[in-house]
Motif scaffolding. Structure first.
Motif, mmCIF file in Angstrom:
data_model
loop_
_atom_site.group_PDB
_atom_site.id
_atom_site.type_symbol
_atom_site.label_atom_id
_atom_site.label_comp_id
_atom_site.label_asym_id
_atom_site.label_seq_id
_atom_site.Cartn_x
_atom_site.Cartn_y
_atom_site.Cartn_z
ATOM 1 N N ILE A 56 64.742 35.975 15.785
ATOM 2 C CA ILE A 56 66.433 36.206 16.358
ATOM 3 C C ILE A 56 66.816 35.819 17.778
ATOM 4 O O ILE A 56 65.259 36.042 18.959
ATOM 5 N N THR A 57 67.634 34.960 18.109
ATOM 6 C CA THR A 57 67.822 34.492 18.896
ATOM 7 C C THR A 57 69.325 35.093 19.660
ATOM 8 O O THR A 57 69.360 34.858 20.941
ATOM 9 N N LYS A 58 69.717 36.160 18.812
ATOM 10 C CA LYS A 58 71.163 36.912 19.852
ATOM 11 C C LYS A 58 71.338 38.063 18.594
ATOM 12 O O LYS A 58 71.343 38.209 17.801
ATOM 13 N N SER A 109 79.175 47.984 14.858
ATOM 14 C CA SER A 109 78.504 46.565 14.171
ATOM 15 C C SER A 109 77.862 46.186 15.951
ATOM 16 O O SER A 109 78.133 45.937 16.129
ATOM 17 N N ASN A 110 76.916 45.499 15.365
ATOM 18 C CA ASN A 110 76.209 43.964 15.773
ATOM 19 C C ASN A 110 76.047 43.084 14.578
ATOM 20 O O ASN A 110 76.074 42.803 13.448
ATOM 21 N N ARG A 111 75.902 41.936 15.831
ATOM 22 C CA ARG A 111 76.450 40.694 14.654
ATOM 23 C C ARG A 111 74.515 40.339 15.040
ATOM 24 O O ARG A 111 74.191 40.232 16.913
ATOM 25 N N VAL A 112 73.483 39.679 14.376
ATOM 26 C CA VAL A 112 73.089 39.531 14.607
ATOM 27 C C VAL A 112 72.166 37.795 14.379
ATOM 28 O O VAL A 112 72.818 37.488 12.806
ATOM 29 N N ASP A 113 72.233 36.749 15.243
ATOM 30 C CA ASP A 113 71.902 35.605 14.491
ATOM 31 C C ASP A 113 69.959 35.293 14.763
ATOM 32 O O ASP A 113 70.035 36.035 15.739
ATOM 33 N N ALA A 114 69.603 34.024 13.927
ATOM 34 C CA ALA A 114 68.456 33.374 13.936
ATOM 35 C C ALA A 114 68.285 32.558 13.550
ATOM 36 O O ALA A 114 69.258 32.146 12.740
ATOM 37 N N LYS A 115 67.019 32.144 13.540
ATOM 38 C CA LYS A 115 66.760 30.493 12.948
ATOM 39 C C LYS A 115 65.195 31.058 12.749
ATOM 40 O O LYS A 115 64.792 31.849 13.170
ATOM 41 N N PHE A 168 66.284 44.841 23.603
ATOM 42 C CA PHE A 168 65.561 43.013 22.613
ATOM 43 C C PHE A 168 66.805 41.879 24.597
ATOM 44 O O PHE A 168 67.478 42.854 24.970
ATOM 45 N N SER A 169 66.289 41.132 24.596
ATOM 46 C CA SER A 169 66.395 40.572 25.973
ATOM 47 C C SER A 169 67.506 39.737 24.892
ATOM 48 O O SER A 169 68.095 39.107 26.180
ATOM 49 N N CYS A 170 67.693 39.130 24.354
ATOM 50 C CA CYS A 170 69.390 38.362 23.590
ATOM 51 C C CYS A 170 70.137 39.551 23.089
ATOM 52 O O CYS A 170 70.331 39.136 22.363
ATOM 53 N N TYR A 171 69.973 40.621 23.347
ATOM 54 C CA TYR A 171 71.618 41.713 23.272
ATOM 55 C C TYR A 171 72.261 41.579 24.138
ATOM 56 O O TYR A 171 71.912 41.291 25.488
#
Length: 74
Positions: free
Chosen positions: A17-19, A27-33, A69-72
């Protein structure tokens, strides 16, 4: 092609999870790679989800809420 879900991203070790971005309302957006990219597959993930559902997934798999999370970002 199988659609990747938020649950799969939170539960799998193959995704980082990057962001996590706070959106308007609840709602929240989750970005992952993918940790290890796979040729001819989707290696990036971005999807909106309800805050309650994301907190439940994060609590079950990481033991903390999404805003810890640190990426929040908000």
């Amino acid at each position: 092609m199988k659609k990747i879900t938020l649950k799969e991203v939170f539960e799998s070790d193959n995704w980082m999870i990057t962001k996590i971005i706070q959106g308007y309302s609840k709602s929240n957006r989750v970005d992952a790679k993918r940790r290890f990219p796979i040729a001819d597959k989707n290696n990036f993930f971005s999807e909106w989800g309800k805050k309650n559902y994301l907190n439940k997934l994060a609590q079950e798999n990481y033991g903390k809420k999404i805003n810890e999370f640190s990426c929040y970002y908000f």
